[in-house]
Design a protein around this motif. Structure first.
Motif, PDB file in Angstrom:
ATOM      1  N   ALA A 125       0.834  -1.203   0.000  1.00  0.00           N
ATOM      2  CA  ALA A 125       0.000   0.000   0.000  1.00  0.00           C
ATOM      3  C   ALA A 125       0.872   1.257   0.000  1.00  0.00           C
ATOM      4  CB  ALA A 125      -0.933  -0.009   1.211  1.00  0.00           C
ATOM      5  N   LEU A 126       1.932   1.236   0.789  1.00  0.00           N
ATOM      6  CA  LEU A 126       2.857   2.374   0.806  1.00  0.00           C
ATOM      7  C   LEU A 126       3.515   2.551  -0.562  1.00  0.00           C
ATOM      8  CD1 LEU A 126       4.645   1.873   4.258  1.00  0.00           C
ATOM      9  CD2 LEU A 126       3.095   3.738   3.651  1.00  0.00           C
ATOM     10  N   HIS A 127       3.905   1.433  -1.162  1.00  0.00           N
ATOM     11  CA  HIS A 127       4.542   1.488  -2.479  1.00  0.00           C
ATOM     12  C   HIS A 127       3.591   2.062  -3.527  1.00  0.00           C
ATOM     13  CE1 HIS A 127       6.860   0.324  -6.009  1.00  0.00           C
ATOM     14  NE2 HIS A 127       5.760  -0.248  -6.481  1.00  0.00           N
ATOM     15  N   ASP A 128       2.358   1.601  -3.517  1.00  0.00           N
ATOM     16  CA  ASP A 128       1.393   2.094  -4.509  1.00  0.00           C
ATOM     17  C   ASP A 128       1.147   3.587  -4.338  1.00  0.00           C
ATOM     18  OD1 ASP A 128       1.194  -0.448  -5.527  1.00  0.00           O
ATOM     19  OD2 ASP A 128      -0.705  -0.920  -4.545  1.00  0.00           O
ATOM     20  N   GLU A 129       1.079   4.037  -3.091  1.00  0.00           N
ATOM     21  CA  GLU A 129       0.911   5.472  -2.835  1.00  0.00           C
ATOM     22  C   GLU A 129       2.137   6.243  -3.319  1.00  0.00           C
ATOM     23  OE1 GLU A 129       0.091   8.559   0.912  1.00  0.00           O
ATOM     24  OE2 GLU A 129       0.185   6.383   1.252  1.00  0.00           O
ATOM     25  N   MET A 130       3.323   5.683  -3.077  1.00  0.00           N
ATOM     26  CA  MET A 130       4.546   6.321  -3.543  1.00  0.00           C
ATOM     27  C   MET A 130       4.558   6.452  -5.064  1.00  0.00           C
ATOM     28  SD  MET A 130       8.505   5.020  -3.099  1.00  0.00           S
ATOM     29  CE  MET A 130       8.337   3.846  -4.469  1.00  0.00           C
ATOM     30  N   MET A 131       4.108   5.413  -5.747  1.00  0.00           N
ATOM     31  CA  MET A 131       4.104   5.443  -7.201  1.00  0.00           C
ATOM     32  C   MET A 131       3.092   6.444  -7.750  1.00  0.00           C
ATOM     33  SD  MET A 131       6.559   3.615  -8.150  1.00  0.00           S
ATOM     34  CE  MET A 131       6.223   3.620  -9.920  1.00  0.00           C
ATOM     35  N   GLU A 132       2.037   6.701  -7.005  1.00  0.00           N
ATOM     36  CA  GLU A 132       1.097   7.748  -7.418  1.00  0.00           C
ATOM     37  C   GLU A 132       1.800   9.101  -7.434  1.00  0.00           C
ATOM     38  OE1 GLU A 132      -2.309   7.680  -4.885  1.00  0.00           O
ATOM     39  OE2 GLU A 132      -2.965   5.674  -5.516  1.00  0.00           O
ATOM     40  N   HIS A 133       2.634   9.328  -6.427  1.00  0.00           N
ATOM     41  CA  HIS A 133       3.392  10.578  -6.383  1.00  0.00           C
ATOM     42  C   HIS A 133       4.427  10.613  -7.506  1.00  0.00           C
ATOM     43  CE1 HIS A 133       1.516  11.926  -2.762  1.00  0.00           C
ATOM     44  NE2 HIS A 133       1.968  10.921  -2.036  1.00  0.00           N
ATOM     45  N   PHE A 134       5.020   9.464  -7.800  1.00  0.00           N
ATOM     46  CA  PHE A 134       5.983   9.401  -8.898  1.00  0.00           C
ATOM     47  C   PHE A 134       5.313   9.778 -10.219  1.00  0.00           C
ATOM     48  CE2 PHE A 134       7.669   6.881 -12.456  1.00  0.00           C
ATOM     49  CZ  PHE A 134       8.966   7.387 -12.521  1.00  0.00           C
ATOM     50  N   ASN A 135       4.163   9.187 -10.476  1.00  0.00           N
ATOM     51  CA  ASN A 135       3.456   9.450 -11.732  1.00  0.00           C
ATOM     52  C   ASN A 135       2.983  10.894 -11.838  1.00  0.00           C
ATOM     53  OD1 ASN A 135       3.730   6.787 -12.678  1.00  0.00           O
ATOM     54  ND2 ASN A 135       1.935   6.117 -11.532  1.00  0.00           N
TER      55      ASN A 135
END
Length: 232
Positions: A125-135
């Motif tokens: 879940a943390l990773h997916d949230e991080m990737m949202e910020h990346f995108n």
């Protein structure tokens, strides 16, 4: 049952008076941010009087805070001459990442045995949230979650010595990352590496996870060393 006390959040401007039960901790936190973000430049002397006036504190908590930062390697205490911000040493950065790569490798082997399915789901879940910020190209939010993920992995390893070492070394590495000028290509590569090791964790593949975490740390170290300004 009494509710646990909530940690006070510092939201006032830097120059506002500080209010906290352990005042020197609040001062240390503020000074640490100023060093990390380059507001207090490497090699610069600490202007104690000016900082005391800006923070609204006496010299005692400021000097206590400086001792904390000295223990973290962020400032140097000068006999009878106050303190100054330490410089970022390239050889030390190289050495730090060599140790961090070994710690990450060990963490990978421990994680697949000790992390629960719920723990792994939280990391995802943390990773997916991080990737949202990346995108969305939100770098500060991305890197904040990046650090949170690595801290959580160290915690889930179940080894307190590893966790404490990682926490201490990460603080010094974070400062080098602020000083270095990391390019977008490395950011994209780092995001892919995160995806790979999260997938290895979900598969509970100890070898793949250990190798991925170690490689990620080594490549991050190489990128930071390349991005550090040349020594005068």
């Amino acid at each position: 049952m009494n509710e646990p006390a909530k940690k006070e959040v510092l939201s006032a401007p830097r120059a506002a008076p500080l209010k906290r039960s352990s005042l020197y901790e609040a001062v240390a936190e503020r000074l640490r941010d100023m060093v990390m973000e380059g507001e207090l430049a490497p090699g610069s002397r600490i202007a104690e009087k000016s900082l005391c006036e800006a923070f609204g504190v006496s010299p005692t908590p400021l000097r206590q805070a400086l001792k904390v930062l000295a223990s973290e390697g962020l400032v140097e205490m000068l006999p009878h001459r106050g303190a100054r911000v330490t410089t970022v040493d390239r050889e030390e950065v190289r050495d730090l990442f060599e140790v961090m790569a070994a710690l990450e490798s060990l963490a990978g082997n421990l994680l697949v045995v000790r992390a629960s399915d719920m723990d792994i789901a939280q990391v995802r879940a943390l990773h997916d949230e991080m990737m949202e910020h990346f995108n969305a190209n939100r770098r500060p939010q991305y890197f904040a979650l990046n650090q949170q993920i690595h801290a959580r992995l160290a915690e889930l390893s179940g080894n307190r010595v590893l966790k404490d070492l990682e926490q201490s070394l990460t603080l010094r590495i974070t400062r080098a990352r602020y000083v270095a000028n990391l390019d977008s290509a490395r950011w994209e590569e780092s995001a892919r590496e995160h995806t790979y090791f999260v997938e290895a964790l979900e598969a509970r593949d100890a070898q793949a996870l250990s190798e991925a975490l170690s490689l990620h740390m080594r490549k991050t170290g190489q990128a930071i060393l390349q991005g550090l300004p040349a020594s005068p």
